[in-house]
Design a protein around this motif. Sequence first.
Motif, PDB file in Angstrom:
ATOM      1  N   VAL A 129       0.880  -1.071  -0.076  1.00  0.00           N
ATOM      2  CA  VAL A 129      -0.095  -0.023   0.037  1.00  0.00           C
ATOM      3  C   VAL A 129       0.897   1.194   0.016  1.00  0.00           C
ATOM      4  CG1 VAL A 129      -0.276   0.202   2.433  1.00  0.00           C
ATOM      5  CG2 VAL A 129      -2.256   0.988   0.718  1.00  0.00           C
ATOM      6  N   GLU A 130       0.301   2.223  -0.578  1.00  0.00           N
ATOM      7  CA  GLU A 130       1.144   3.800  -0.450  1.00  0.00           C
ATOM      8  C   GLU A 130       0.379   4.464   0.556  1.00  0.00           C
ATOM      9  OE1 GLU A 130       1.270   5.402  -4.303  1.00  0.00           O
ATOM     10  OE2 GLU A 130       2.001   3.630  -5.313  1.00  0.00           O
ATOM     11  N   PRO A 131       1.045   5.299   1.314  1.00  0.00           N
ATOM     12  CA  PRO A 131       0.414   6.085   2.297  1.00  0.00           C
ATOM     13  C   PRO A 131      -0.733   7.291   1.950  1.00  0.00           C
ATOM     14  CG  PRO A 131       2.933   5.972   2.604  1.00  0.00           C
ATOM     15  CD  PRO A 131       2.291   5.712   1.251  1.00  0.00           C
ATOM     16  N   SER A 132      -0.564   7.744   0.562  1.00  0.00           N
ATOM     17  CA  SER A 132      -1.601   8.704   0.035  1.00  0.00           C
ATOM     18  C   SER A 132      -2.026   8.260  -1.368  1.00  0.00           C
ATOM     19  CB  SER A 132      -0.830  10.028   0.110  1.00  0.00           C
ATOM     20  OG  SER A 132       0.090  10.034  -0.769  1.00  0.00           O
ATOM     21  N   PHE A 133      -3.020   8.928  -1.830  1.00  0.00           N
ATOM     22  CA  PHE A 133      -3.723   8.517  -3.186  1.00  0.00           C
ATOM     23  C   PHE A 133      -3.771   9.809  -3.935  1.00  0.00           C
ATOM     24  CE2 PHE A 133      -4.590   5.536   0.226  1.00  0.00           C
ATOM     25  CZ  PHE A 133      -4.372   4.443  -0.350  1.00  0.00           C
ATOM     26  N   ASP A 134      -3.903   9.664  -5.390  1.00  0.00           N
ATOM     27  CA  ASP A 134      -4.444  10.685  -6.308  1.00  0.00           C
ATOM     28  C   ASP A 134      -5.685  10.378  -6.494  1.00  0.00           C
ATOM     29  OD1 ASP A 134      -1.701  11.542  -6.430  1.00  0.00           O
ATOM     30  OD2 ASP A 134      -1.165  10.025  -7.931  1.00  0.00           O
ATOM     31  N   ALA A 135      -6.242   9.293  -6.665  1.00  0.00           N
ATOM     32  CA  ALA A 135      -7.513   8.816  -7.041  1.00  0.00           C
ATOM     33  C   ALA A 135      -8.594   9.360  -5.790  1.00  0.00           C
ATOM     34  CB  ALA A 135      -7.732   7.541  -7.172  1.00  0.00           C
ATOM     35  N   PHE A 192     -21.879  -0.566   0.129  1.00  0.00           N
ATOM     36  CA  PHE A 192     -21.345   0.856   0.129  1.00  0.00           C
ATOM     37  C   PHE A 192     -20.084   0.812  -0.540  1.00  0.00           C
ATOM     38  CE2 PHE A 192     -18.136   3.413   2.464  1.00  0.00           C
ATOM     39  CZ  PHE A 192     -18.725   4.683   2.644  1.00  0.00           C
ATOM     40  N   PHE A 193     -19.176  -0.282  -0.425  1.00  0.00           N
ATOM     41  CA  PHE A 193     -17.718  -0.495  -0.855  1.00  0.00           C
ATOM     42  C   PHE A 193     -17.912  -0.667  -2.366  1.00  0.00           C
ATOM     43  CE2 PHE A 193     -17.414  -1.540   3.400  1.00  0.00           C
ATOM     44  CZ  PHE A 193     -16.597  -0.755   4.012  1.00  0.00           C
ATOM     45  N   LEU A 194     -18.894  -0.570  -3.149  1.00  0.00           N
ATOM     46  CA  LEU A 194     -19.063  -0.837  -4.498  1.00  0.00           C
ATOM     47  C   LEU A 194     -18.632   0.613  -5.174  1.00  0.00           C
ATOM     48  CD1 LEU A 194     -22.176  -3.147  -5.069  1.00  0.00           C
ATOM     49  CD2 LEU A 194     -19.753  -3.756  -5.433  1.00  0.00           C
ATOM     50  N   THR A 195     -18.955   1.532  -4.516  1.00  0.00           N
ATOM     51  CA  THR A 195     -18.961   2.863  -5.186  1.00  0.00           C
ATOM     52  C   THR A 195     -17.889   3.887  -4.204  1.00  0.00           C
ATOM     53  OG1 THR A 195     -21.207   3.595  -3.807  1.00  0.00           O
ATOM     54  CG2 THR A 195     -21.115   2.779  -6.091  1.00  0.00           C
ATOM     55  N   ARG A 196     -17.502   3.472  -2.951  1.00  0.00           N
ATOM     56  CA  ARG A 196     -16.745   4.367  -2.143  1.00  0.00           C
ATOM     57  C   ARG A 196     -15.809   3.374  -1.515  1.00  0.00           C
ATOM     58  NH1 ARG A 196     -20.435   8.117   1.543  1.00  0.00           N
ATOM     59  NH2 ARG A 196     -18.389   8.788   2.063  1.00  0.00           N
ATOM     60  N   TRP A 197     -14.597   4.058  -1.640  1.00  0.00           N
ATOM     61  CA  TRP A 197     -13.216   3.530  -0.853  1.00  0.00           C
ATOM     62  C   TRP A 197     -12.724   4.711   0.076  1.00  0.00           C
ATOM     63  CZ3 TRP A 197     -10.077  -0.035  -4.960  1.00  0.00           C
ATOM     64  CH2 TRP A 197     -10.636  -0.818  -5.172  1.00  0.00           C
ATOM     65  N   PRO A 198     -13.248   4.962   1.352  1.00  0.00           N
ATOM     66  CA  PRO A 198     -12.876   6.088   2.099  1.00  0.00           C
ATOM     67  C   PRO A 198     -11.517   6.403   2.260  1.00  0.00           C
ATOM     68  CG  PRO A 198     -14.774   4.954   2.950  1.00  0.00           C
ATOM     69  CD  PRO A 198     -14.378   4.212   2.034  1.00  0.00           C
ATOM     70  N   PHE A 199     -10.848   5.183   2.333  1.00  0.00           N
ATOM     71  CA  PHE A 199      -9.164   5.191   2.657  1.00  0.00           C
ATOM     72  C   PHE A 199      -8.482   6.361   1.534  1.00  0.00           C
ATOM     73  CE2 PHE A 199      -9.646   1.458   0.015  1.00  0.00           C
ATOM     74  CZ  PHE A 199      -8.824   1.713  -0.876  1.00  0.00           C
ATOM     75  N   ARG A 200      -9.098   6.351   0.484  1.00  0.00           N
ATOM     76  CA  ARG A 200      -8.722   7.335  -0.593  1.00  0.00           C
ATOM     77  C   ARG A 200      -8.382   8.672  -0.252  1.00  0.00           C
ATOM     78  NH1 ARG A 200      -9.963   5.085  -5.602  1.00  0.00           N
ATOM     79  NH2 ARG A 200      -8.761   3.153  -6.019  1.00  0.00           N
ATOM     80  N   ASN A 201      -8.969   9.131   1.139  1.00  0.00           N
ATOM     81  CA  ASN A 201      -8.803  10.416   1.619  1.00  0.00           C
ATOM     82  C   ASN A 201      -7.825  10.489   2.522  1.00  0.00           C
ATOM     83  OD1 ASN A 201     -11.305  11.681   0.408  1.00  0.00           O
ATOM     84  ND2 ASN A 201     -12.389  10.499   1.795  1.00  0.00           N
ATOM     85  N   ASP A 202      -6.945   9.375   2.693  1.00  0.00           N
ATOM     86  CA  ASP A 202      -5.828   9.164   3.794  1.00  0.00           C
ATOM     87  C   ASP A 202      -4.650   9.841   3.243  1.00  0.00           C
ATOM     88  OD1 ASP A 202      -7.638   8.026   5.532  1.00  0.00           O
ATOM     89  OD2 ASP A 202      -6.729   6.214   5.287  1.00  0.00           O
ATOM     90  N   GLU A 222       4.157  -7.461  -9.012  1.00  0.00           N
ATOM     91  CA  GLU A 222       3.378  -7.152 -10.077  1.00  0.00           C
ATOM     92  C   GLU A 222       2.145  -6.306  -9.650  1.00  0.00           C
ATOM     93  OE1 GLU A 222       2.137 -10.757 -12.042  1.00  0.00           O
ATOM     94  OE2 GLU A 222       4.149 -11.590 -12.056  1.00  0.00           O
ATOM     95  N   SER A 223       2.383  -5.767  -8.640  1.00  0.00           N
ATOM     96  CA  SER A 223       1.242  -4.943  -8.267  1.00  0.00           C
ATOM     97  C   SER A 223       1.438  -3.339  -8.711  1.00  0.00           C
ATOM     98  CB  SER A 223       1.561  -4.737  -6.414  1.00  0.00           C
ATOM     99  OG  SER A 223       0.555  -3.863  -5.999  1.00  0.00           O
ATOM    100  N   PHE A 224       0.213  -2.709  -8.594  1.00  0.00           N
ATOM    101  CA  PHE A 224       0.021  -1.189  -9.033  1.00  0.00           C
ATOM    102  C   PHE A 224       0.847  -0.520  -8.166  1.00  0.00           C
ATOM    103  CE2 PHE A 224      -3.961  -2.812  -7.093  1.00  0.00           C
ATOM    104  CZ  PHE A 224      -4.063  -1.944  -5.827  1.00  0.00           C
ATOM    105  N   VAL A 225       1.132  -1.007  -6.735  1.00  0.00           N
ATOM    106  CA  VAL A 225       1.576  -0.145  -5.970  1.00  0.00           C
ATOM    107  C   VAL A 225       3.022   0.020  -6.319  1.00  0.00           C
ATOM    108  CG1 VAL A 225       2.498  -0.085  -3.464  1.00  0.00           C
ATOM    109  CG2 VAL A 225       0.195  -0.933  -4.014  1.00  0.00           C
ATOM    110  N   ARG A 226       3.559   1.304  -6.414  1.00  0.00           N
ATOM    111  CA  ARG A 226       4.661   1.592  -7.015  1.00  0.00           C
ATOM    112  C   ARG A 226       5.753   1.226  -6.425  1.00  0.00           C
ATOM    113  NH1 ARG A 226       2.931   7.609  -8.231  1.00  0.00           N
ATOM    114  NH2 ARG A 226       2.023   7.231  -6.132  1.00  0.00           N
ATOM    115  N   ARG A 227       6.933   0.722  -6.848  1.00  0.00           N
ATOM    116  CA  ARG A 227       8.018   0.366  -6.047  1.00  0.00           C
ATOM    117  C   ARG A 227       9.110   1.795  -5.601  1.00  0.00           C
ATOM    118  NH1 ARG A 227      13.812  -0.721  -6.915  1.00  0.00           N
ATOM    119  NH2 ARG A 227      14.511  -2.574  -5.672  1.00  0.00           N
ATOM    120  N   GLU A 228       9.075   2.728  -6.264  1.00  0.00           N
ATOM    121  CA  GLU A 228       9.600   3.800  -6.033  1.00  0.00           C
ATOM    122  C   GLU A 228       8.849   4.607  -4.503  1.00  0.00           C
ATOM    123  OE1 GLU A 228       7.036   5.320  -9.404  1.00  0.00           O
ATOM    124  OE2 GLU A 228       8.186   3.403  -8.819  1.00  0.00           O
TER     125      GLU A 228
END
Length: 271
Positions: A129-135, A192-202, A222-228
């Motif tokens: 996981v990454e600690p913050s999100f653009d989405a 609820f989680f079909l349309t909202r993922w609240p952690f994206r606000n973190d 092979e994850s979308f979580v970025r190595r950098e």
Amino acid sequence: MSDGGPTSIFVDGAGVPLHVADYGGSGPVILALHGVTGGGFLWSGVARELAGLARIVAPDFRGHGRSGWSADGAYGTADHVADVRRILDQVDLGPEPPVIMGSSWGALVAIRLLATSPDIARRLIIVDVEPSFDAAETDVLPRPYRFASLEEALAWERHPNRHASETDLASFTRASLVESQEGQWLRRHDPFFLTRWPFRNDNLWEELGSLGQKVRIIRGSESFVRREVCLRMAAMGKEWDLSEIAASGHLVPLDQPRALAKEVAQFIGGA
């Protein structure tokens, strides 16, 4: 873990009953926290591989698995943190602070928890996981909620978890569904989680940097979580490091439970 599977424990989550799966075993206690749309059942393969080396205790977050749903949609990271505190107050995890291991959203919950209560755990394992999100929290990819059969559900789950064994994927799929009176199979989480993922606000970079525990960050190759981003996370602490699990997507505990368990055993056994 007995032949009959984990022991189920229900605790009071301030009006929302919370289910906890205790896989048993000896050794250090690992409190294992799952991600969005999942459940404590995510950790069954890891618990199997760590049998005799650790005791895995895996809650279902509110709105997930066998835990209750929130009537008012109280599903933020802070709500899960409060529930984990209630679980720690009501479930006997022994005299020593546990290790906390979180996959995806579960890792964010762990970071927030330890930033405010550092004595709760002695070590932290952050899985993919990454600690913050653009989405935004409403930027959720479409996914089916109901299936006509278990076979249909299994075929759908195979696509994002292509490295999981047939046995583990079948077990995960069955545990993640509940049969309706009409004979359909529904996902075992609040719609609820079909349309909202609240952690994206973190944005937990500051909280992450405040942690004093020894931390291991684990990423699926092979994850979308970025190595950098994971490298940046690992560089924030003196005794922090990054490990990558080969042939794994985002759900590392499902794709590669044995390799993940090996990393965990080395981490909790180190000085």
